[in-house]
Design an enzyme around this catalytic site. Structure first.
Site, PDB file in Angstrom:
ATOM      1  N   PRO A 100      16.162 -54.636  42.588  1.00 56.83           N
ATOM      2  CG  PRO A 100      16.322 -54.459  45.289  1.00 56.83           C
ATOM      3  CD  PRO A 100      17.389 -54.791  44.028  1.00 56.83           C
ATOM      4  CD  GLU A 101      12.281 -51.111  38.275  1.00 50.77           C
ATOM      5  OE1 GLU A 101      11.630 -50.160  38.220  1.00 50.77           O
ATOM      6  OE2 GLU A 101      12.051 -52.113  37.289  1.00 50.77           O
ATOM      7  CG  HIS A 115      24.730 -65.865  50.567  1.00 54.90           C
ATOM      8  ND1 HIS A 115      26.007 -66.040  49.601  1.00 54.90           N
ATOM      9  CD2 HIS A 115      24.133 -66.949  50.231  1.00 54.90           C
ATOM     10  CE1 HIS A 115      26.106 -66.872  49.027  1.00 54.90           C
ATOM     11  NE2 HIS A 115      24.777 -67.587  49.212  1.00 54.90           N
ATOM     12  NE  ARG A 154      21.859 -62.984  41.436  1.00 49.74           N
ATOM     13  CZ  ARG A 154      20.837 -62.736  40.153  1.00 49.74           C
ATOM     14  NH1 ARG A 154      21.421 -61.815  39.360  1.00 49.74           N
ATOM     15  NH2 ARG A 154      20.174 -63.814  40.112  1.00 49.74           N
ATOM     16  NE  ARG A 199      19.368 -35.147  27.248  1.00 52.38           N
ATOM     17  CZ  ARG A 199      20.547 -35.548  27.815  1.00 52.38           C
ATOM     18  NH1 ARG A 199      20.923 -37.118  27.622  1.00 52.38           N
ATOM     19  NH2 ARG A 199      21.210 -34.807  28.864  1.00 52.38           N
TER      20      ARG A 199
END
Length: 297
Positions: free
Chosen positions: A29-30, A118, A137, A178
């Site tokens: 999920p973002e 689960h 998971r 950077r």
């Protein structure tokens, strides 16, 4: 898909009907997906007293906090916030910090609903429902803290991309000197939180920046364009209910369709929406990157 549904009342055009509620994602999920989950569960749990906590499996990415069982029952949920990709369930006695990991989702179910293999945690509510965490998971995590701002998972995080601290000037200052490529730079949660793989690729395309370009070699005006693109992409995705991959479902079982609007992500060899040349895919930091060699310099 193994989804969990709960019929909850919804009012539409003056009539009351019952609709299924499920928040689910089997890919990482973002920020928009987590924000969609936050806004989805908030009206069903805020103001509710927690009557019990059932933990069936503690072995998630990190062991579920021992304090959770003892400290949450008897507390009332006062708000649900989001920090980066973490859900913060704030109660009168502390905060539960929840990360959905790769495959986790939360759903509202009856307290006595049978648990699947689960379904690792239920937070039982006085309403007769429970907030259920399902994580096949077990890459998610669940912690308890009295002060989330000092918790080790959150204290070093960068600013929110939709907040006032974030902008082109901030990215430009942080990037000076950077050599790291700009895409992993903006995906670094210590720089800015919540810019995941999909939205990094999309935002760089909108700003016309090559994802391989060194972060320290990008000008202030280009960072201002990139910051604007990040904000607009995340806001659009939140309005659309997140980005669907395989089996993400939004607030009332409706898929988030933002993926239909993606410009480059997942479109290798398909024509660029601007120049019609094929979209290129490469790997950066073990993550797929999609961009247009012609439009992004």
């Amino acid at each position: 898909l193994g989804l969990f549904w709960q019929s909850l009342p919804v009012r539409c055009t003056g009539r009351l009907f019952y609709a299924p509620v499920c928040w689910h994602s089997s890919s990482m999920p973002e920020l928009p997906e987590v924000e969609t989950s936050r806004s989805g569960i908030e009206p069903h749990i805020v103001g509710q007293e927690i009557v019990n906590v059932t933990i069936r499996e503690r072995r998630l990415r990190w062991p579920v906090s021992e304090d959770l069982d003892n400290r949450l029952p008897g507390q009332t949920i006062v708000s649900v916030d989001r920090r980066a990709k973490y859900l913060l369930i704030n109660t009168t006695g502390g905060t539960a910090i929840l990360h959905l990991g790769m495959s986790g989702h939360v759903s509202i179910v009856p307290r006595d609903a049978p648990a699947g293999i689960h379904d690792h945690v239920d937070i039982g509510l006085a309403s007769g429902h429970a907030l259920r965490l399902r994580d096949p998971r077990r890459f998610g995590s669940l912690h308890f803290t009295e002060n989330p701002t000092t918790h080790w998972l959150l204290k070093e995080l960068g600013p929110e991309p939709l907040g006032d601290e974030f902008g082109g000037d901030y990215l430009w200052r942080k990037s000076r000197g950077r050599r790291v490529a700009v895409k992993p730079f903006i995906m670094n949660a210590n720089i800015v939180v919540g810019v995941g793989n999909i939205y990094a690729s999309e935002s760089l395309f909108i700003a016309g920046i090559n994802p391989k370009r060194a972060a320290g070699r990008i000008s202030l005006p280009r960072y201002e364009a990139l910051a604007d693109a990040i904000r607009s992409e995340l806001q659009r995705a939140i309005r659309a209910g997140g980005t669907t991959h395989r089996d993400y479902y939004g607030g009332f079982g409706e898929a988030g369709w933002f993926q239909q609007e993606l410009d480059v992500y997942g479109r290798e060899d398909e024509p660029c929406h601007r120049c019609n040349r094929p979209v290129t895919a490469i790997v950066q930091g073990q993550r797929a990157t999609y961009y247009c060699k012609h439009c992004q310099t």
